[in-house]
Enzyme design. Structure first.
Site, PDB file in Angstrom:
ATOM      1  N   GLY A  25      15.412  14.577-105.931  1.00  0.00           N
ATOM      2  CA  GLY A  25      15.746  13.188-106.234  1.00  0.00           C
ATOM      3  C   GLY A  25      16.700  12.625-105.199  1.00  0.00           C
ATOM      4  O   GLY A  25      17.683  13.281-104.829  1.00  0.00           O
ATOM      5  N   GLY A  27      17.163   8.902-105.231  1.00  0.00           N
ATOM      6  CA  GLY A  27      17.449   7.525-105.668  1.00  0.00           C
ATOM      7  C   GLY A  27      17.915   7.545-107.113  1.00  0.00           C
ATOM      8  O   GLY A  27      18.866   8.258-107.462  1.00  0.00           O
ATOM      9  N   SER A  28      17.204   6.800-107.954  1.00  0.00           N
ATOM     10  CA  SER A  28      17.641   6.705-109.357  1.00  0.00           C
ATOM     11  C   SER A  28      17.604   8.055-110.064  1.00  0.00           C
ATOM     12  O   SER A  28      18.309   8.250-111.061  1.00  0.00           O
ATOM     13  CB  SER A  28      16.784   5.690-110.109  1.00  0.00           C
ATOM     14  N   GLU A  99       8.037   5.906-112.698  1.00  0.00           N
ATOM     15  CA  GLU A  99       8.032   5.566-111.272  1.00  0.00           C
ATOM     16  C   GLU A  99       6.654   5.116-110.801  1.00  0.00           C
ATOM     17  O   GLU A  99       6.239   5.417-109.696  1.00  0.00           O
ATOM     18  CB  GLU A  99       8.516   6.773-110.453  1.00  0.00           C
TER      19      GLU A  99
HETATM   20  C1  BEZ Z   1      14.267   9.535-106.655  1.00  0.00           C
HETATM   21  O1  BEZ Z   1      15.379   9.307-107.054  1.00  0.00           O
HETATM   22  O2  BEZ Z   1      14.004  10.580-106.069  1.00  0.00           O
HETATM   23  C2  BEZ Z   1      13.188   8.570-106.864  1.00  0.00           C
HETATM   24  C3  BEZ Z   1      13.249   7.396-106.216  1.00  0.00           C
HETATM   25  C4  BEZ Z   1      12.252   6.492-106.413  1.00  0.00           C
HETATM   26  C5  BEZ Z   1      11.209   6.760-107.270  1.00  0.00           C
HETATM   27  C6  BEZ Z   1      11.167   7.964-107.884  1.00  0.00           C
HETATM   28  C7  BEZ Z   1      12.150   8.881-107.691  1.00  0.00           C
END
Ligand code: BEZ
Length: 191
Positions: A25, A27-28, A99
């Protein structure tokens, strides 16, 4: 690539006989951990840079006023730091829906802080997806983020929470921190 990637992701990887798999991960997923996991470890992947180049129509914006969220862009020599989670394949039934706005699962090699490696999966929104917005000046990205809001809340919350989590992870993501600075400066000066 359609904007909704749920079916595409389901056909991409055969989890038969696999009890657990690493998910990287960046991002979010770092700060919104609303899925069960068996283990988590800070990790990094090489050759990819985090960029606010993906449009968000369903979480942090709307089709009329998309927000901007992160994806990974190939960049030789780049290192993207994040959090790795060892999860049951069942978790992807949930995350593929969460996602679905342009993200596909790709295989990746991740490196943990002790130098050991593992192969796993990472969600990336490539530039051929309908929601991809691409490069823009960081000051403009900050302005767009300041104005956008969607079902998951203000786009600015996403940026600020991600920046805070990256700081806690010891990541030096100049792109994210620069957009954060623009956002705060523009808010205080009204520019
Ligand atoms: C993540 O945090 O890895 C992530 C970012 C965007 C979409 C799905 C996962």
């Amino acid at each position: 690539m359609p904007a909704n990637t749920i079916e595409h992701n389901r056909s991409r990887f055969n989890f038969e006989g696999i009890d657990a798999i690493w998910l990287f991960g960046y991002g979010s997923l770092i700060y919104k951990v609303d899925f069960p996991f068996l283990e988590q470890r800070p990790a990094a992947i090489r050759g990819w840079a985090r960029r606010f180049w993906q449009g968000s129509h369903d979480h942090r914006g709307t089709p009329e006023a998309p927000g901007r969220v992160v994806t990974l862009i190939e960049q030789p020599g780049a290192v993207c730091r994040g959090m790795a989670f060892r999860v049951s394949p069942k978790v992807f039934e949930y995350l593929d829906v969460r996602e679905k706005n342009g993200y596909l699962r790709f295989s990746t090699r991740m490196t943990f802080d002790d130098g050991s490696h593992a192969d796993g999966l990472v969600y990336i929104a490539t530039e051929d997806n309908e929601a991809f917005l691409g490069e823009a000046p960081e000051a403009d990205i900050a302005r767009q983020i300041a104005l956008a809001s969607g079902p998951s809340g203000p786009n600015s919350d996403y940026l600020l929470r991600l920046a805070e989590s990256l700081r806690a992870l010891g990541d030096d993501c100049t792109h994210t921190f620069s957009i954060e600075t623009y956002l705060k400066t523009q808010a205080s000066t009204g520019s």
